[in-house]
Design an enzyme around this catalytic site. Structure first.
Site, PDB file in Angstrom:
ATOM      1  N   CYS A   2      63.188  34.231 146.890  1.00  0.00           N
ATOM      2  CA  CYS A   2      63.070  34.642 148.284  1.00  0.00           C
ATOM      3  C   CYS A   2      64.463  34.603 148.886  1.00  0.00           C
ATOM      4  CB  CYS A   2      62.156  33.700 149.056  1.00  0.00           C
ATOM      5  SG  CYS A   2      60.424  33.752 148.556  1.00  0.00           S
ATOM      6  N   ARG A  50      60.341  37.476 151.819  1.00  0.00           N
ATOM      7  CA  ARG A  50      59.330  36.843 150.973  1.00  0.00           C
ATOM      8  C   ARG A  50      59.091  37.571 149.659  1.00  0.00           C
ATOM      9  NH1 ARG A  50      52.882  35.876 152.113  1.00  0.00           N
ATOM     10  NH2 ARG A  50      52.625  34.304 150.488  1.00  0.00           N
ATOM     11  N   LEU A  51      59.065  36.773 148.600  1.00  0.00           N
ATOM     12  CA  LEU A  51      58.545  37.192 147.313  1.00  0.00           C
ATOM     13  C   LEU A  51      57.342  36.290 147.068  1.00  0.00           C
ATOM     14  CD1 LEU A  51      58.729  38.865 144.712  1.00  0.00           C
ATOM     15  CD2 LEU A  51      60.145  37.045 143.761  1.00  0.00           C
ATOM     16  N   ALA A  52      56.151  36.806 147.256  1.00  0.00           N
ATOM     17  CA  ALA A  52      54.930  36.007 147.176  1.00  0.00           C
ATOM     18  C   ALA A  52      54.581  35.721 145.722  1.00  0.00           C
ATOM     19  CB  ALA A  52      53.783  36.734 147.868  1.00  0.00           C
ATOM     20  N   ASN A  76      63.176  28.863 150.126  1.00  0.00           N
ATOM     21  CA  ASN A  76      63.341  29.660 148.915  1.00  0.00           C
ATOM     22  C   ASN A  76      63.240  28.698 147.745  1.00  0.00           C
ATOM     23  OD1 ASN A  76      64.151  31.448 146.873  1.00  0.00           O
ATOM     24  ND2 ASN A  76      66.311  31.063 147.261  1.00  0.00           N
ATOM     25  N   GLY A  77      62.362  28.980 146.805  1.00  0.00           N
ATOM     26  CA  GLY A  77      62.296  28.151 145.614  1.00  0.00           C
ATOM     27  C   GLY A  77      60.888  27.834 145.184  1.00  0.00           C
ATOM     28  N   GLU A  78      60.786  26.734 144.454  1.00  0.00           N
ATOM     29  CA  GLU A  78      59.492  26.273 143.961  1.00  0.00           C
ATOM     30  C   GLU A  78      59.537  24.758 143.814  1.00  0.00           C
ATOM     31  OE1 GLU A  78      56.413  26.992 140.212  1.00  0.00           O
ATOM     32  OE2 GLU A  78      58.261  28.164 140.333  1.00  0.00           O
ATOM     33  N   ASP A 101      53.561  25.757 148.359  1.00  0.00           N
ATOM     34  CA  ASP A 101      54.498  24.642 148.310  1.00  0.00           C
ATOM     35  C   ASP A 101      55.354  24.611 149.575  1.00  0.00           C
ATOM     36  OD1 ASP A 101      55.766  26.998 147.491  1.00  0.00           O
ATOM     37  OD2 ASP A 101      56.807  26.089 145.804  1.00  0.00           O
TER      38      ASP A 101
END
Length: 192
Positions: A2, A50-52, A76-78, A101
């Site tokens: 993202c 956003r990158l869903a 941005n991230g996980e 998350d």
């Protein structure tokens, strides 16, 4: 992946321009083709591309605002251990509106403050604006897997996932810091 960016007018002399914030997010549109979002609060502005991946619903839209409206997140991230953290936060009495998350980060900050980052296992870069106290908390993962760049001008604090987003702001000079360049070529890092 993202993209995040933001502007804080530290002198509080003029509001953040949504036009400039939009130009910044357009510069990193490739980081998030699934949507964009903006939040402007007087002298602070946050934006997200956003990158869903985890929660594809609109509940994962950012900037994400806490239930009481005080805290605003761009991320941005996980966070790999977000489900365990979510269970712990639910046991502490918190409710969730999504399966993201991102929301776990936001509620972790509400519960544990800046110490929340110690609990995160993952790759991340995020910013949380506290609109009641006019403060910004920004963090990234320990190894810098998720990029987070910033600059400070006499009036502004500007951050983004990529440098080219920062360069979209008209107050940011496009000039080479030769001392910094030599340091980078010598050590492959900056030690400021």
């Amino acid at each position: 992946m993202c993209g995040i960016c933001g502007i804080i007018n530290i002198t509080k002399t003029e509001p953040v321009s949504q036009v400039i914030l939009k130009r910044m997010t357009d510069a990193i549109s490739h980081r998030g083709p699934d949507g964009e979002g903006f939040y402007i609060d007087r002298f602070a502005g946050l934006a997200h591309r956003r990158l869903a991946i985890i929660d594809l619903s609109s509940a994962g839209h950012q900037p994400m605002i806490s239930e009481n409206g005080q805290f605003i997140l761009v991320f941005n991230g996980e966070i790999y251990n977000f489900q365990e953290l979510r269970s712990e936060l639910e046991q502490a009495g918190h409710r969730f509106n999504s399966n993201t998350d991102s929301e776990v980060i936001l509620i972790s900050y509400i519960e544990w403050g800046e110490e929340c980052v110690i609990r995160f296992n993952g790759m991340f870069a995020f910013a949380i604006w506290d609109r009641l106290n006019d403060t910004m908390f920004i963090a990234r993962d320990r190894y810098g897997i998720k990029p987070l760049y910033y600059t400070l001008t006499p009036k502004l604090f500007i951050f983004a996932s990529e440098q080219k987003a920062i360069l979209e702001h008209p107050d940011v000079k496009r000039s080479v810091d030769f001392e910094g360049l030599i340091e980078y070529f010598t050590f492959q890092n900056f030690f400021y």
